[in-house]
Design a protein around this motif. Structure first.
Motif, PDB file in Angstrom:
ATOM      1  N   PHE A 106       0.847  -1.178   0.000  1.00 49.30           N
ATOM      2  CA  PHE A 106       0.000   0.000   0.000  1.00 49.30           C
ATOM      3  C   PHE A 106       0.883   1.228   0.000  1.00 49.30           C
ATOM      4  CE2 PHE A 106       0.312   1.557   4.380  1.00 49.30           C
ATOM      5  CZ  PHE A 106       0.818   0.453   5.050  1.00 49.30           C
ATOM      6  N   GLY A 107       0.292   2.355  -0.373  1.00 43.80           N
ATOM      7  CA  GLY A 107       1.057   3.587  -0.467  1.00 43.80           C
ATOM      8  C   GLY A 107       1.757   3.686  -1.810  1.00 43.80           C
ATOM      9  N   SER A 108       2.734   4.553  -1.864  1.00 39.05           N
ATOM     10  CA  SER A 108       3.388   4.861  -3.137  1.00 39.05           C
ATOM     11  C   SER A 108       4.552   3.911  -3.412  1.00 39.05           C
ATOM     12  CB  SER A 108       3.871   6.311  -3.125  1.00 39.05           C
ATOM     13  OG  SER A 108       4.755   6.532  -2.034  1.00 39.05           O
ATOM     14  N   TRP A 109       4.862   3.777  -4.700  1.00 42.61           N
ATOM     15  CA  TRP A 109       6.020   3.013  -5.142  1.00 42.61           C
ATOM     16  C   TRP A 109       7.203   3.956  -5.335  1.00 42.61           C
ATOM     17  CZ3 TRP A 109       5.518  -2.099  -4.978  1.00 42.61           C
ATOM     18  CH2 TRP A 109       4.273  -2.698  -5.224  1.00 42.61           C
ATOM     19  N   GLY A 110       8.396   3.404  -5.184  1.00 38.33           N
ATOM     20  CA  GLY A 110       9.583   4.142  -5.596  1.00 38.33           C
ATOM     21  C   GLY A 110       9.798   3.957  -7.089  1.00 38.33           C
ATOM     22  N   GLN A 111      10.985   4.328  -7.552  1.00 34.49           N
ATOM     23  CA  GLN A 111      11.264   4.213  -8.991  1.00 34.49           C
ATOM     24  C   GLN A 111      11.694   2.804  -9.373  1.00 34.49           C
ATOM     25  OE1 GLN A 111      13.526   5.206  -6.852  1.00 34.49           O
ATOM     26  NE2 GLN A 111      15.381   4.094  -7.478  1.00 34.49           N
TER      27      GLN A 111
END
Length: 119
Positions: A106-111
């Motif tokens: 959950f939440g944002s992914w990195g690159q």
């Protein structure tokens, strides 16, 4: 704002090793379960490994015995030691906050960081 920065990927021959790192900021890292996921071209994100806030590890069957997940709460960094790499491990690898009940992110992914294993 949560920020996750993965590093450590590269090109390696089958049987080789790599160590991935994920530096986290914007969260209280020590109280969150974290996980590694991978995505091969044309596929969905696939669960690889997770670790609880207290350090208990969980692994996908495909990597069990070859990969080791760990964390350094003081450095707010997540690691994935990958040994005995296989061509089928080739993918973009991401870290994420993780719900242990379902082993889902959950939440944002990195690159992400690219891992390529040649045969």
């Amino acid at each position: 704002q949560v920020q996750l920065v993965e590093s450590g990927g590269g090109l390696v021959q089958a049987g080789g090793s790599l160590r991935l790192s994920c530096a986290a900021s914007g969260i209280i890292f020590s109280i969150n379960a974290m996980g590694w996921y991978r995505q091969a071209p044309g596929n969905e994100h696939e669960f690889v490994a997770a670790i609880s806030s207290s350090g208990n590890p969980y692994y996908a069957d495909s990597v069990k015995g070859r990969f080791t997940i760990s964390r350094d709460n003081a450095k707010r960094t997540l690691y994935l030691q990958m040994n005995s790499l296989k061509p089928e491990d080739t993918a973009m690898y991401f870290c994420a906050l993780t719900r242990l009940a379902s082993m889902t992110p959950f939440g944002s992914w990195g690159q992400g960081t690219q891992v390529t294993v040649s045969s």
